[in-house]
Design an enzyme around this catalytic site. Structure first.
Site, PDB file in Angstrom:
ATOM      1  N   GLY A  65       3.170  -8.401  -5.497  1.00  0.00           N
ATOM      2  CA  GLY A  65       2.002  -8.183  -6.344  1.00  0.00           C
ATOM      3  C   GLY A  65       0.861  -7.515  -5.611  1.00  0.00           C
ATOM      4  CG  HIS A  78      -0.648  -0.864  -2.977  1.00  0.00           C
ATOM      5  ND1 HIS A  78       0.435  -0.087  -2.656  1.00  0.00           N
ATOM      6  CD2 HIS A  78      -0.525  -1.985  -2.215  1.00  0.00           C
ATOM      7  CE1 HIS A  78       1.157  -0.680  -1.719  1.00  0.00           C
ATOM      8  NE2 HIS A  78       0.604  -1.852  -1.440  1.00  0.00           N
ATOM      9  CD  GLU A  79      -1.679   5.412  -6.812  1.00  0.00           C
ATOM     10  OE1 GLU A  79      -0.801   6.287  -6.892  1.00  0.00           O
ATOM     11  OE2 GLU A  79      -2.286   4.956  -7.796  1.00  0.00           O
ATOM     12  N   GLY A  80       1.505   2.553  -3.418  1.00  0.00           N
ATOM     13  CA  GLY A  80       2.805   2.437  -2.733  1.00  0.00           C
ATOM     14  C   GLY A  80       3.840   1.809  -3.662  1.00  0.00           C
ATOM     15  CG  HIS A  81       3.429  -2.304  -4.728  1.00  0.00           C
ATOM     16  ND1 HIS A  81       2.154  -2.683  -4.419  1.00  0.00           N
ATOM     17  CD2 HIS A  81       4.241  -3.066  -3.960  1.00  0.00           C
ATOM     18  CE1 HIS A  81       2.176  -3.632  -3.499  1.00  0.00           C
ATOM     19  NE2 HIS A  81       3.430  -3.885  -3.194  1.00  0.00           N
ATOM     20  CD  GLN A 106       8.413 -12.689   1.801  1.00  0.00           C
ATOM     21  OE1 GLN A 106       9.306 -12.702   0.971  1.00  0.00           O
ATOM     22  NE2 GLN A 106       7.768 -11.575   2.118  1.00  0.00           N
ATOM     23  CD  GLN A 110      10.802  -6.244   2.994  1.00  0.00           C
ATOM     24  OE1 GLN A 110      10.221  -7.301   3.209  1.00  0.00           O
ATOM     25  NE2 GLN A 110      10.362  -5.372   2.116  1.00  0.00           N
ATOM     26  CB  SER A 146      -0.928  -2.685   3.327  1.00  0.00           C
ATOM     27  OG  SER A 146      -0.778  -4.083   3.386  1.00  0.00           O
ATOM     28  NE  ARG A 190      -0.311  -9.981   4.861  1.00  0.00           N
ATOM     29  CZ  ARG A 190       1.014 -10.083   4.698  1.00  0.00           C
ATOM     30  NH1 ARG A 190       1.769  -9.001   4.729  1.00  0.00           N
ATOM     31  NH2 ARG A 190       1.587 -11.262   4.518  1.00  0.00           N
TER      32      ARG A 190
HETATM   33  P1  AMP Z   1       5.038  -6.073  -0.789  1.00  0.00           P
HETATM   34  O1  AMP Z   1       4.459  -6.339  -2.127  1.00  0.00           O
HETATM   35  O2  AMP Z   1       4.036  -5.767   0.265  1.00  0.00           O
HETATM   36  O3  AMP Z   1       6.065  -7.100  -0.383  1.00  0.00           O
HETATM   37  O4  AMP Z   1       5.860  -4.719  -0.941  1.00  0.00           O
HETATM   38  C1  AMP Z   1       6.835  -4.559  -1.931  1.00  0.00           C
HETATM   39  C2  AMP Z   1       7.584  -3.282  -1.675  1.00  0.00           C
HETATM   40  O5  AMP Z   1       6.681  -2.178  -1.700  1.00  0.00           O
HETATM   41  C3  AMP Z   1       8.265  -3.266  -0.291  1.00  0.00           C
HETATM   42  O6  AMP Z   1       9.531  -2.639  -0.405  1.00  0.00           O
HETATM   43  C4  AMP Z   1       7.323  -2.433   0.522  1.00  0.00           C
HETATM   44  O7  AMP Z   1       7.935  -1.763   1.605  1.00  0.00           O
HETATM   45  C5  AMP Z   1       6.833  -1.432  -0.513  1.00  0.00           C
HETATM   46  N1  AMP Z   1       5.561  -0.856  -0.100  1.00  0.00           N
HETATM   47  C6  AMP Z   1       4.413  -1.523   0.225  1.00  0.00           C
HETATM   48  N2  AMP Z   1       3.467  -0.654   0.616  1.00  0.00           N
HETATM   49  C7  AMP Z   1       4.028   0.581   0.549  1.00  0.00           C
HETATM   50  C8  AMP Z   1       3.563   1.902   0.840  1.00  0.00           C
HETATM   51  N3  AMP Z   1       2.343   2.129   1.285  1.00  0.00           N
HETATM   52  N4  AMP Z   1       4.421   2.927   0.655  1.00  0.00           N
HETATM   53  C9  AMP Z   1       5.679   2.712   0.213  1.00  0.00           C
HETATM   54  N5  AMP Z   1       6.180   1.501  -0.063  1.00  0.00           N
HETATM   55  C10 AMP Z   1       5.372   0.453   0.100  1.00  0.00           C
END
Ligand code: AMP
Length: 288
Positions: A30, A33-36, A60, A158, A190, A192
């Site tokens: 959750g 952001h743009e990455g998700h 985790q 991961q 991120s 975070r």
């Molecule tokens: P998280 O919510 O941080 O556990 O991330 C969920 C998924 O989104 C994981 O596969 C992360 O690697 C991916 N993710 C998080 N940040 C980014 C980012 N900046 N660019 C690409 N994928 C991302």
């Protein structure tokens, strides 16, 4: 788009769909952001049905980590998921995902990846982290009946470990790696990053800049890992660096000398004030 909170609801939602449609899964914690979003977009493009899971997985997190304060923004997440074309957001509570014995005794059936994959990099300081990741990912694969699952290369270790789990436990799911999405100044996005103070936010892009510098040196012919790692360390003198390491993409072993293209330089570092743990990495290729 449907929002479901229980395993029963999710199972009944996918029971018929998976027989005729390819299901893509995007597992997240959750605070989307743009990455998700880039992962969701890829899943929507490649599958007829996309499930986004939003679950801050307690298994985790280590005892001194940020489980309690991890940002939780479900309403906003659902808007982003819907606007990006997802069909279901699965947002279970911890007690939906784990039985009572986990909450009383910290016990649950775990999926434990090979030691050689977890005794390095992020796994070194985060004992049990990847057991928790593989356990929840295995559960999500089973529940969602996904054909493909999307993981960001931002968490490269991961991605490799989940891939290994899929291979060794014979899951039918294909693990799809997705490129790192960055802010304009290069900082890897991120959830975070919200912990960063204004000063730290200005400092944070130094991590990707340091990796770019190492890449430039590699392209200029320097193949000695220590020289490249020391360059990054020098650039990050204001951070508390946990590791800078170059590994081979073939087997993820540490290498002293880059003998061919296709190695990876990874870094984890804490910021000076709020001690925010930032990670980033860069694949090293000579001709890109
Ligand atoms: P998280 O919510 O941080 O556990 O991330 C969920 C998924 O989104 C994981 O596969 C992360 O690697 C991916 N993710 C998080 N940040 C980014 C980012 N900046 N660019 C690409 N994928 C991302």
């Amino acid at each position: 788009m449907k929002i479901v909170h229980t395993i029963k609801e999710l199972k009944s939602a996918v029971a018929e769909i998976y027989k005729t449609k390819d299901i893509g899964l995007v597992p997240t914690m959750g605070a989307l952001h743009e990455g998700h979003k880039s992962l969701i977009e890829k899943s929507v493009n490649e599958n007829e049905f996309t499930i986004v899971s939003v679950f801050v997985n307690p298994v985790q997190f280590g005892p001194n980590e940020d489980y309690d304060k991890y940002p939780r923004t479900l309403e906003k997440d659902c808007i982003l998921a819907q606007e990006t074309g997802a069909d279901i957001v699965f947002a279970p509570s911890p007690s939906e995902m784990y039985t009572d014995i986990y909450f009383t005794e910290k016990e649950t059936t775990l999926v434990c990846p090979p030691y050689t994959y977890v005794n390095k990099l992020c796994g070194k300081s985060r004992t049990g982290h990847f057991d928790g990741v593989c356990t929840v990912v295995a559960k999500l694969f089973n529940l969602s009946k996904c054909k493909r699952a999307y993981f960001g290369k931002k968490d490269y270790q991961q991605f490799l470990i989940v891939n290994k789990m899929v291979e060794e436990l014979n899951f039918d799911t294909e693990v799809i790696p997705c490129p790192i999405v960055r802010e304009e100044d290069g900082l890897a996005i991120s959830s975070r990053n919200v912990y960063l103070s204004d000063n730290e936010r200005k400092l944070a892009p130094k991590i990707s800049q340091a990796l770019n510098k190492a890449e430039k040196l590699y392209k200029s012919g320097i193949t000695d890992s220590k020289t490249l790692e020391d360059t990054v360390l020098f650039e990050l003198s204001e951070f508390d660096v946990e590791y800078v390491e170059i590994v081979s993409l073939d087997n993820f072993h540490k290498i002293d000398k880059i003998v061919k293209d296709g190695s990876l330089i990874l870094v984890a570092a804490r910021t000076p004030e709020n001690r925010v743990r930032l990670i980033d990495n860069k694949e090293l290729w000579t001709n890109c």
